[in-house]
Design a protein around this motif. Structure first.
Motif, PDB file in Angstrom:
ATOM      1  N   ILE A  72       0.839  -1.200   0.000  1.00  0.00           N
ATOM      2  CA  ILE A  72       0.000   0.000   0.000  1.00  0.00           C
ATOM      3  C   ILE A  72       0.868   1.243   0.000  1.00  0.00           C
ATOM      4  O   ILE A  72       0.621   2.190  -0.751  1.00  0.00           O
ATOM      5  N   ARG A  73       1.940   1.239   0.816  1.00  0.00           N
ATOM      6  CA  ARG A  73       2.873   2.379   0.816  1.00  0.00           C
ATOM      7  C   ARG A  73       3.469   2.585  -0.565  1.00  0.00           C
ATOM      8  O   ARG A  73       3.525   3.700  -1.074  1.00  0.00           O
ATOM      9  N   ALA A  74       3.923   1.504  -1.181  1.00  0.00           N
ATOM     10  CA  ALA A  74       4.576   1.602  -2.485  1.00  0.00           C
ATOM     11  C   ALA A  74       3.625   2.135  -3.550  1.00  0.00           C
ATOM     12  O   ALA A  74       4.003   2.983  -4.364  1.00  0.00           O
ATOM     13  N   ILE A  75       2.391   1.659  -3.544  1.00  0.00           N
ATOM     14  CA  ILE A  75       1.416   2.123  -4.532  1.00  0.00           C
ATOM     15  C   ILE A  75       1.094   3.597  -4.311  1.00  0.00           C
ATOM     16  O   ILE A  75       1.059   4.391  -5.258  1.00  0.00           O
ATOM     17  N   LYS A  76       0.863   3.984  -3.060  1.00  0.00           N
ATOM     18  CA  LYS A  76       0.554   5.389  -2.766  1.00  0.00           C
ATOM     19  C   LYS A  76       1.687   6.311  -3.207  1.00  0.00           C
ATOM     20  O   LYS A  76       1.444   7.363  -3.798  1.00  0.00           O
ATOM     21  N   LEU A  77       2.926   5.932  -2.931  1.00  0.00           N
ATOM     22  CA  LEU A  77       4.071   6.761  -3.329  1.00  0.00           C
ATOM     23  C   LEU A  77       4.197   6.837  -4.841  1.00  0.00           C
ATOM     24  O   LEU A  77       4.432   7.907  -5.404  1.00  0.00           O
ATOM     25  N   ALA A  78       4.048   5.696  -5.511  1.00  0.00           N
ATOM     26  CA  ALA A  78       4.203   5.660  -6.968  1.00  0.00           C
ATOM     27  C   ALA A  78       3.099   6.431  -7.678  1.00  0.00           C
ATOM     28  O   ALA A  78       3.324   6.965  -8.771  1.00  0.00           O
TER      29      ALA A  78
ATOM     30  N   SER B  53      10.815   5.880  -8.877  1.00  0.00           N
ATOM     31  CA  SER B  53      11.869   5.308  -9.706  1.00  0.00           C
ATOM     32  C   SER B  53      11.236   4.533 -10.871  1.00  0.00           C
ATOM     33  O   SER B  53      10.018   4.307 -10.890  1.00  0.00           O
ATOM     34  N   PHE B  54      12.071   4.090 -11.808  1.00  0.00           N
ATOM     35  CA  PHE B  54      11.573   3.282 -12.930  1.00  0.00           C
ATOM     36  C   PHE B  54      10.894   2.021 -12.410  1.00  0.00           C
ATOM     37  O   PHE B  54       9.823   1.640 -12.878  1.00  0.00           O
ATOM     38  N   GLU B  55      11.504   1.360 -11.428  1.00  0.00           N
ATOM     39  CA  GLU B  55      10.951   0.124 -10.872  1.00  0.00           C
ATOM     40  C   GLU B  55       9.585   0.385 -10.240  1.00  0.00           C
ATOM     41  O   GLU B  55       8.660  -0.419 -10.383  1.00  0.00           O
ATOM     42  N   GLU B  56       9.446   1.508  -9.532  1.00  0.00           N
ATOM     43  CA  GLU B  56       8.157   1.852  -8.929  1.00  0.00           C
ATOM     44  C   GLU B  56       7.118   2.157  -9.998  1.00  0.00           C
ATOM     45  O   GLU B  56       5.950   1.764  -9.872  1.00  0.00           O
ATOM     46  N   GLU B  57       7.522   2.830 -11.068  1.00  0.00           N
ATOM     47  CA  GLU B  57       6.595   3.121 -12.161  1.00  0.00           C
ATOM     48  C   GLU B  57       6.171   1.842 -12.875  1.00  0.00           C
ATOM     49  O   GLU B  57       5.018   1.706 -13.276  1.00  0.00           O
ATOM     50  N   GLU B  58       7.096   0.904 -13.027  1.00  0.00           N
ATOM     51  CA  GLU B  58       6.761  -0.376 -13.657  1.00  0.00           C
ATOM     52  C   GLU B  58       5.760  -1.142 -12.790  1.00  0.00           C
ATOM     53  O   GLU B  58       4.782  -1.699 -13.294  1.00  0.00           O
ATOM     54  N   MET B  59       5.993  -1.150 -11.477  1.00  0.00           N
ATOM     55  CA  MET B  59       5.075  -1.812 -10.558  1.00  0.00           C
ATOM     56  C   MET B  59       3.701  -1.146 -10.619  1.00  0.00           C
ATOM     57  O   MET B  59       2.666  -1.811 -10.632  1.00  0.00           O
ATOM     58  N   LEU B  60       3.673   0.175 -10.667  1.00  0.00           N
ATOM     59  CA  LEU B  60       2.413   0.909 -10.739  1.00  0.00           C
ATOM     60  C   LEU B  60       1.673   0.596 -12.044  1.00  0.00           C
ATOM     61  O   LEU B  60       0.454   0.391 -12.036  1.00  0.00           O
ATOM     62  N   ASP B  61       2.396   0.536 -13.141  1.00  0.00           N
ATOM     63  CA  ASP B  61       1.787   0.188 -14.424  1.00  0.00           C
ATOM     64  C   ASP B  61       1.162  -1.207 -14.346  1.00  0.00           C
ATOM     65  O   ASP B  61       0.036  -1.420 -14.803  1.00  0.00           O
TER      66      ASP B  61
END
Length: 186
Positions: free
Chosen positions: A77-83, A91-99
């Motif tokens: 949940i933290r990672a999604i909210k930040l991304a 970061s690119f990795e966070e954007e990829e996870m969000l996509d």
């Protein structure tokens, strides 16, 4: 047996190694001594005070959010909210996870904009995110259902019913498939 159960407990804190020059180390020890605190407690409080004073701003420089807006005990949940917030510079990795989460939004949220996250699903799926992303990279051009099937298996094995991720047909889909229309009782 007791040792094994201790290993399975989640960590309450994490270790951080930092390099300090002798002057900074002395200053830190001095503050800890004056306050009657450990070095760790001095650092924790300083970081929290700095975080409490740090806010994101909109294009008009209006204060919007601070770290508490993004904080959740759940890593996913933290990672999604930040991304989701470009002001946090994902970061690119966070954007990829969000996509990935946006493409498979029904597994992670109740709506495509990810505004209402599905905690129970994220708790099950998040530990497998590296594996899910790798499978998605490998199969999205050839078998777009492979990762969907794996997520369904993970959720079902955790005891979550299909209602926790099944998408409801849109009005447009209902019109094109009359058999999906709700029955009218008259």
């Amino acid at each position: 047996m007791a040792t094994e159960s201790k290993r399975k407990r989640p960590q309450k804190s994490e270790s951080l190694t930092i390099r300090l020059d002798p002057k900074m180390r002395f200053a830190l020890e001095f503050v800890a001594r004056l306050r009657g605190q450990t070095i760790t407690k001095v650092i924790e409080r300083a970081v929290l005070e700095a975080a409490d004073r740090s806010y994101t701003e909109d294009e008009n420089h209006n204060i919007c959010t601070n770290w508490l807006t993004y904080w959740d005990v759940n890593d996913g949940i933290r990672a999604i909210k930040l991304a989701l917030d470009q002001r946090t510079h994902p970061s690119f990795e966070e954007e990829e996870m969000l996509d990935f989460a946006k493409v498979h939004w029904n597994f992670f949220a109740a709506s495509p904009d990810l505004s209402c996250l599905r905690r129970q699903n994220i708790e099950v799926l998040w530990p497998s995110m590296p594996k899910l992303l790798e499978l998605w990279r490998e199969t999205k051009a050839s078998d777009r259902y492979a990762v969907k099937q794996l997520m369904e298996q993970l959720l079902e094995s955790a005891g979550l019913h299909k209602d926790c991720w099944a998408m409801q047909p849109t009005t447009k889909e209902k019109l094109s498939h009359p058999e999906l229309d709700d029955e009218i009782p008259f």
